[in-house]
Design an enzyme around this catalytic site. Structure first.
Site, PDB file in Angstrom:
ATOM      1  NE  ARG A 108      36.703  75.830  54.938  1.00 12.21           N
ATOM      2  CZ  ARG A 108      37.234  74.613  54.752  1.00 12.21           C
ATOM      3  NH1 ARG A 108      38.306  74.249  55.418  1.00 12.21           N
ATOM      4  NH2 ARG A 108      36.688  73.772  53.908  1.00 12.21           N
ATOM      5  CG  HIS A 135      31.993  71.372  54.045  1.00 12.86           C
ATOM      6  ND1 HIS A 135      32.217  72.363  53.108  1.00 12.86           N
ATOM      7  CD2 HIS A 135      33.170  70.687  54.148  1.00 12.86           C
ATOM      8  CE1 HIS A 135      33.456  72.264  52.664  1.00 12.86           C
ATOM      9  NE2 HIS A 135      34.056  71.262  53.270  1.00 12.86           N
ATOM     10  CD  GLN A 138      33.905  67.440  51.124  1.00 10.75           C
ATOM     11  OE1 GLN A 138      34.847  68.197  51.308  1.00 10.75           O
ATOM     12  NE2 GLN A 138      34.022  66.354  50.389  1.00 10.75           N
ATOM     13  CG  ASP A 227      34.439  65.162  58.863  1.00  8.62           C
ATOM     14  OD1 ASP A 227      35.665  65.287  58.664  1.00  8.62           O
ATOM     15  OD2 ASP A 227      33.687  66.138  59.049  1.00  8.62           O
ATOM     16  CB  CYS A 267      35.079  65.550  53.504  1.00  6.35           C
ATOM     17  SG  CYS A 267      35.229  65.843  55.277  1.00  6.35           S
ATOM     18  NE  ARG A 293      34.892  70.220  48.068  1.00  6.04           N
ATOM     19  CZ  ARG A 293      35.374  70.913  49.093  1.00  6.04           C
ATOM     20  NH1 ARG A 293      36.288  70.385  49.864  1.00  6.04           N
ATOM     21  NH2 ARG A 293      34.925  72.124  49.353  1.00  6.04           N
TER      22      ARG A 293
HETATM   23  N1   CP Z   1      37.272  68.747  52.756  1.00 13.74           N
HETATM   24  C1   CP Z   1      37.643  70.026  52.886  1.00 13.74           C
HETATM   25  O1   CP Z   1      36.833  70.958  52.894  1.00 13.74           O
HETATM   26  O2   CP Z   1      38.986  70.194  52.988  1.00 13.74           O
HETATM   27  P1   CP Z   1      39.742  71.529  53.367  1.00 13.74           P
HETATM   28  O3   CP Z   1      39.419  71.822  54.821  1.00 13.74           O
HETATM   29  O4   CP Z   1      41.198  71.233  53.163  1.00 13.74           O
HETATM   30  O5   CP Z   1      39.257  72.647  52.491  1.00 13.74           O
HETATM   31  N1  NVA Z   2      33.959  68.623  59.980  1.00 19.02           N
HETATM   32  C1  NVA Z   2      35.236  69.118  59.533  1.00 19.02           C
HETATM   33  C2  NVA Z   2      35.273  69.166  58.045  1.00 19.02           C
HETATM   34  C3  NVA Z   2      36.586  69.617  57.468  1.00 19.02           C
HETATM   35  C4  NVA Z   2      36.574  69.710  55.988  1.00 19.02           C
HETATM   36  C5  NVA Z   2      35.495  70.472  60.132  1.00 19.02           C
HETATM   37  O1  NVA Z   2      34.574  71.287  60.260  1.00 19.02           O
HETATM   38  O2  NVA Z   2      36.636  70.722  60.516  1.00 19.02           O
END
Ligand code: CP
Ligand code: NVA
Length: 309
Positions: A108, A135, A138, A227, A267, A293
């Site tokens: 990430r 993502h 997800q 989101d 999400c 997930r």
């Molecule tokens: N939805 C999601 O990716 O959550 P986290 O940021 O907690 O991993």
């Molecule tokens: N769009 C959000 C998703 C988090 C899971 C972010 O990038 O923070």
């Protein structure tokens, strides 16, 4: 061996295969508890290394359970404890070591260039666990959830997105091409989806319907996604952005424009973009969505490891 970086670059038939496998696996382990291994333990002895340059709850836990249930294990690294993070080791050397010690690497990151560079040097599968552009784990999991709830292929449904034009939406746009479903986006005028992604969708003859009016985007929707308005490490004037999205809040009144039996997905984590009443209503499937997930990422791992049935 395969990487899992952006849905737009993965063939539709492979994505469908992952979902079919996830469904079979989910059903077949109904009576098993979290840490019990699937009967066939297809990733026995394999190590998934994870690294988070941004916060995570769901992605971290779901990959942990996913590899465990397949018979393997995981190790989570903090970037500031590596030489790479301190600037004392090159990305190429780090990638080489990860590839020597581990069997897969889930990252990430705040940088899509970093993903590209890791891909260049890794000799084990690399998985994008959220980047500024996408993502993918997800959204593939969310496609699974939609089909599970609605009991029909997503291609037969109207999907709406209300909110920011961010990484999650980019993956949803990619998915709408790969799985051929109707996608309507509701966002303020100055927050339009990624132009090059829309151009890519158009090239495949796919039209994404974009409205600067939330009601129009929600009209007749079967499923409404949202989101956070402010994403992780979003470097914007937060007050201004939140104000710009005022008319795009998900309220019960807005959802009256959707189909009667609509479902709401998010999400997580959430902000103020959705009313508590909507979020905690029966039509909100966010907890089922979060837990799925694990199931879908198991099949993503198998795909990456060349072990998909
Ligand atoms: N939805 C999601 O990716 O959550 P986290 O940021 O907690 O991993
Ligand atoms: N769009 C959000 C998703 C988090 C899971 C972010 O990038 O923070």
């Amino acid at each position: 061996m395969k990487h899992f970086l952006n849905l737009k670059d993965i063939p539709s038939k492979d994505l469908r295969k992952i979902l079919v496998d996830a469904k079979k696996r989910k059903i077949s382990r109904k009576k098993l508890s979290h840490l019990e291994t699937d009967k066939d333990a297809p990733l026995k002895g394999k190590l998934l290394i994870q690294m988070f340059e941004k916060s995570s709850l769901r992605t971290r836990l779901s990959f942990y359970l996913a590899i465990k249930q397949l018979g393997g294990g995981t190790l989570t690294l903090r970037p500031n404890e590596l030489h790479l993070g301190e600037g004392g080791e090159s990305l190429a050397d780090t990638a080489k070591i990860l590839s020597t010690y581990g069997d897969g690497f889930m990252l990430r990151t705040d940088s899509d260039i970093k993903i590209k560079n890791f891909k260049k040097y890794m000799t084990i599968p690399l998985i994008n666990g959220l980047s500024p552009f996408s993502h993918p784990t997800q959204i593939l999991s969310d496609i699974f959830t939609v089909e599970e709830i609605k009991e029909k292929p997503i291609s037969k449904l109207n999907i709406a997105w209300i909110g920011d034009s961010n990484n999650v939406l980019n993956s949803l746009i990619s998915a709408s091409v790969k799985f051929n479903f109707k996608l309507s986006v509701g966002c303020p005028k100055y927050y339009q989806p990624n132009k090059s992604l829309l151009a890519w969708a158009k090239k495949t003859n796919k039209e994404i319907f974009i409205y600067n009016d939330a009601k129009k985007a929600v009209l007749n929707a079967d499923v409404i996604f949202s989101d956070k308005v402010i994403s992780l490490n979003d470097k914007v004037n937060k007050k201004k952005k939140l104000n710009d999205f005022k008319k795009f809040r998900i309220t019960q009144k807005l959802l009256n424009y959707a189909k009667k039996d609509y479902s709401f997905l998010h999400c997580l984590p959430r902000g103020d973009e959705v009313d508590e009443k909507v979020f905690s209503s029966k039509k909100s499937k966010v907890w089922q969505q979060a837990l799925n997930r694990v199931h879908v990422q198991k099949s993503i791992l198998l795909y990456c490891f060349g072990k998909l049935r």
